[in-house]
Design an enzyme around this catalytic site. Structure first.
Site, PDB file in Angstrom:
ATOM      1  N   ASP A 199      33.281  48.151  37.187  1.00 47.93           N
ATOM      2  CA  ASP A 199      33.487  46.806  37.693  1.00 47.93           C
ATOM      3  C   ASP A 199      32.441  46.118  38.573  1.00 47.93           C
ATOM      4  O   ASP A 199      31.474  47.047  38.827  1.00 47.93           O
ATOM      5  CB  ASP A 199      34.892  46.811  38.635  1.00 47.93           C
ATOM      6  CG  ASP A 199      35.383  45.730  39.138  1.00 47.93           C
ATOM      7  OD1 ASP A 199      35.277  44.443  38.333  1.00 47.93           O
ATOM      8  OD2 ASP A 199      35.619  45.319  40.429  1.00 47.93           O
ATOM      9  N   ASP A 201      32.894  42.852  40.647  1.00 50.89           N
ATOM     10  CA  ASP A 201      32.899  42.173  42.249  1.00 50.89           C
ATOM     11  C   ASP A 201      33.758  43.276  43.054  1.00 50.89           C
ATOM     12  O   ASP A 201      34.439  43.953  42.665  1.00 50.89           O
ATOM     13  CB  ASP A 201      34.189  41.191  41.849  1.00 50.89           C
ATOM     14  CG  ASP A 201      33.211  39.996  41.213  1.00 50.89           C
ATOM     15  OD1 ASP A 201      32.100  39.773  41.475  1.00 50.89           O
ATOM     16  OD2 ASP A 201      34.293  39.152  40.375  1.00 50.89           O
ATOM     17  N   GLU A 208      33.222  38.714  45.935  1.00 55.33           N
ATOM     18  CA  GLU A 208      33.809  37.969  44.547  1.00 55.33           C
ATOM     19  C   GLU A 208      32.854  36.888  44.280  1.00 55.33           C
ATOM     20  O   GLU A 208      32.758  35.741  45.234  1.00 55.33           O
ATOM     21  CB  GLU A 208      35.124  37.621  44.854  1.00 55.33           C
ATOM     22  CG  GLU A 208      35.983  39.062  45.148  1.00 55.33           C
ATOM     23  CD  GLU A 208      36.325  39.956  43.999  1.00 55.33           C
ATOM     24  OE1 GLU A 208      36.543  39.317  43.095  1.00 55.33           O
ATOM     25  OE2 GLU A 208      36.756  41.172  44.423  1.00 55.33           O
ATOM     26  N   ARG A 244      42.191  29.858  39.238  1.00 55.57           N
ATOM     27  CA  ARG A 244      40.847  29.729  39.858  1.00 55.57           C
ATOM     28  C   ARG A 244      39.683  28.849  39.328  1.00 55.57           C
ATOM     29  O   ARG A 244      38.952  28.190  39.839  1.00 55.57           O
ATOM     30  CB  ARG A 244      40.614  30.980  40.297  1.00 55.57           C
ATOM     31  CG  ARG A 244      41.409  31.552  41.170  1.00 55.57           C
ATOM     32  CD  ARG A 244      41.091  33.170  41.528  1.00 55.57           C
ATOM     33  NE  ARG A 244      41.619  34.014  40.446  1.00 55.57           N
ATOM     34  CZ  ARG A 244      41.008  35.385  40.303  1.00 55.57           C
ATOM     35  NH1 ARG A 244      40.124  35.695  41.085  1.00 55.57           N
ATOM     36  NH2 ARG A 244      41.383  35.914  39.260  1.00 55.57           N
ATOM     37  N   SER A 287      33.684  43.131  33.821  1.00 57.38           N
ATOM     38  CA  SER A 287      34.123  42.396  34.878  1.00 57.38           C
ATOM     39  C   SER A 287      34.888  41.252  34.407  1.00 57.38           C
ATOM     40  O   SER A 287      34.875  40.689  33.295  1.00 57.38           O
ATOM     41  CB  SER A 287      32.723  41.581  35.545  1.00 57.38           C
ATOM     42  OG  SER A 287      33.164  40.780  36.686  1.00 57.38           O
ATOM     43  N   GLY A 288      36.004  40.852  35.477  1.00 61.14           N
ATOM     44  CA  GLY A 288      36.733  39.698  35.286  1.00 61.14           C
ATOM     45  C   GLY A 288      35.891  38.325  35.726  1.00 61.14           C
ATOM     46  O   GLY A 288      36.614  37.285  35.786  1.00 61.14           O
ATOM     47  N   LYS A 332      39.523  45.395  29.758  1.00 56.22           N
ATOM     48  CA  LYS A 332      38.507  46.360  30.213  1.00 56.22           C
ATOM     49  C   LYS A 332      38.645  47.768  29.578  1.00 56.22           C
ATOM     50  O   LYS A 332      37.765  48.173  29.429  1.00 56.22           O
ATOM     51  CB  LYS A 332      38.853  46.288  31.834  1.00 56.22           C
ATOM     52  CG  LYS A 332      38.165  45.282  32.387  1.00 56.22           C
ATOM     53  CD  LYS A 332      38.249  45.516  34.146  1.00 56.22           C
ATOM     54  CE  LYS A 332      37.673  44.427  34.926  1.00 56.22           C
ATOM     55  NZ  LYS A 332      37.285  44.757  36.393  1.00 56.22           N
ATOM     56  N   ASP A 355      38.053  48.542  41.801  1.00 59.12           N
ATOM     57  CA  ASP A 355      38.598  48.649  43.066  1.00 59.12           C
ATOM     58  C   ASP A 355      39.968  47.970  42.870  1.00 59.12           C
ATOM     59  O   ASP A 355      40.921  47.629  43.891  1.00 59.12           O
ATOM     60  CB  ASP A 355      37.914  47.818  43.960  1.00 59.12           C
ATOM     61  CG  ASP A 355      37.873  46.439  43.880  1.00 59.12           C
ATOM     62  OD1 ASP A 355      37.761  45.483  44.699  1.00 59.12           O
ATOM     63  OD2 ASP A 355      37.374  46.035  42.505  1.00 59.12           O
ATOM     64  N   ASN A 358      43.140  45.103  38.075  1.00 58.26           N
ATOM     65  CA  ASN A 358      42.858  44.837  36.692  1.00 58.26           C
ATOM     66  C   ASN A 358      41.928  46.174  36.189  1.00 58.26           C
ATOM     67  O   ASN A 358      41.329  46.031  35.048  1.00 58.26           O
ATOM     68  CB  ASN A 358      42.308  43.342  36.408  1.00 58.26           C
ATOM     69  CG  ASN A 358      40.966  43.444  37.431  1.00 58.26           C
ATOM     70  OD1 ASN A 358      40.670  43.853  38.378  1.00 58.26           O
ATOM     71  ND2 ASN A 358      39.955  42.485  36.742  1.00 58.26           N
TER      72      ASN A 358
END
Length: 422
Positions: A199, A201, A208, A244, A287-288, A332, A355, A358
């Site tokens: 991941d 962030d 983030e 967001r 990554s998201g 992911k 972490d 997701n």
């Protein structure tokens, strides 16, 4: 006239791999101040007695050596004892010579590595962990220090239990003691070339990216609250992401450059990538977050694969929308499988690090899933949890010591930074 027969030595057992339970043996144990030549002097004395070496163990702690050598018993054990005692006296070391029967016992089935990490690692915590190991009926065969700073990392070689059984027994104790404990099978997979999928962030980097962008839109607080809820698994990730991103409408695309320049990697991130790349590992980031940032990170660090969401940009400004499908929790895990197939390794050879909620599918899909400074629900679900801020702690779980890292860096002409920046 025939030649005289050579003196008969004790017949070894037919047990493969060395002396069996009926063979007489001698264990020589020396303790004292370490210095060059101790081991060679002791072995030369044993060689003069014509014995075979069955096992050797040696450790040095703060300049003090403990050397144990198990050998076949000669006909003249008393003479061997005299010669070894003489050699030890010349070395100013203490010696114990014990005669017995049989080779060193075979280690039990179900061999695992138990990594214990603390900052600091208190004696009481280590006592509690080793006590729980004993309660399972397992045995600690060997103990190695993997690092002494910025964390203390100890690797216990354990036999006589299954990883799943030991992992369950140690998880609660590790939480009570405030240390990290990782239990892994002691197999060849730990030494093989592997793929690391991370991941980004709050894992590879601190913070983030979407919150950094939100600061440019003046809505950082609102975005941070939604991010936290999504990472805890309280909100659907895709819907939370679209909410967001919508708040970023109108932000100049140049803000992405400013955000990238302000990114700080997790301590130890460069070290982990550098060391494992030398060993042939491959790296991917999933990554998201946003490809406009992650692609640059991948290029900077030499990461092989990257997948993230793409922010739509029109006329130099963010539109508040995502281009294409969202990389979410399921996405992911899909990316992990695809990267593994491209590298040519099984998912069992993949290490995933994350972490947030997701990341859970990705962590469970990989052969080794590591929750790195993760949310409570993620720590509880993951196979391994690391709660110190140094990403290169992952190296110790793979059997790579701090000394090996520094030696390899020195050989490559690389100056290892201070621990908090490595």
């Amino acid at each position: 006239m025939s030649e005289p027969a050579a003196p008969r030595r004790p017949e070894p057992s037919a047990v493969p791999g060395g002396a069996g339970p009926t063979t007489d043996t001698v264990l020589v144990t020396l303790t004292g101040r370490d210095r060059p030549g101790v081991t060679s002097s002791v072995l030369a004395t044993l060689a003069a007695a014509g014995v075979d070496v069955l096992d050797v163990e040696q450790i040095v702690i703060r300049g003090r050596m403990v050397l144990g050598v198990l050998v076949t018993a000669p006909h003249d054990v008393a003479g061997l004892r005299t010669e070894v005692t003489r050699a030890a006296g010349e070395l100013e070391m203490q010696v114990d010579v014990e005669q017995g029967t049989g080779d060193n016992r075979r280690r039990g089935e179900g061999r695992v590595h138990v990594s214990v990490i603390g900052a600091p690692l208190r004696a009481g915590a280590l006592a509690a962990i080793t006590g729980r190991i004993a309660e399972t009926g397992a045995n600690i065969d060997r103990i190695e220090r993997m690092a002494r700073y910025p964390v203390t990392a100890i690797d216990l070689h354990v036999s006589g239990t299954a990883p799943e059984h030991l992992r369950a027994a140690l998880a609660a104790e590790a939480a009570r003691q405030g240390v990290d404990v990782a239990v892994q099978p002691a197999d060849l997979l730990r030494r093989g070339m592997r793929l690391i999928v991370m991941d980004v962030d709050s894992t590879l980097i601190q913070g983030e990216v979407i919150e950094m962008l939100a600061a440019h839109a003046g809505c950082e607080r609102e975005v941070a609250e939604v991010t936290e809820a999504a990472m805890r698994g309280e909100l659907d990730f895709e819907e939370s992401l679209r909410q967001r991103v919508a708040r970023l409408e109108g932000v100049e695309a140049s803000a992405l450059d400013a955000v990238y320049e302000g990114i700080r990697l997790a301590p130890g991130a460069r070290t982990m990538v550098r060391v494992l790349k030398r060993l042939g590992y491959r790296f991917a980031i999933v990554s998201g977050g946003f490809s406009q940032v992650t692609d640059r990170l991948a290029a900077e660090l030499g990461i092989d694969f990257a997948r993230a969401n793409e922010l739509e940009i029109v006329d130099g400004r963010l539109t508040g929308r995502i281009v294409g499908p969202v990389v979410d929790r399921a996405g992911k895990a899909v990316a992990l499988r695809q990267f593994a197939a491209e590298v040519g390794v099984s998912v069992e050879s993949v290490i995933a690090i994350g972490d947030g909620a997701n990341d859970l599918d990705m962590l469970s899909t990989a052969g080794l899933g590591i929750a790195f400074n993760a949310k409570p629900a993620v720590r509880e679900a993951a196979e391994v949890a690391v709660n110190v801020p140094y990403l290169d702690t992952i190296l110790y779980l793979l059997g790579i010591s701090r000394e090996e890292i520094e030696a390899a860096d020195a050989a490559a002409g690389f100056v290892t930074p201070s621990p908090d920046l490595s």
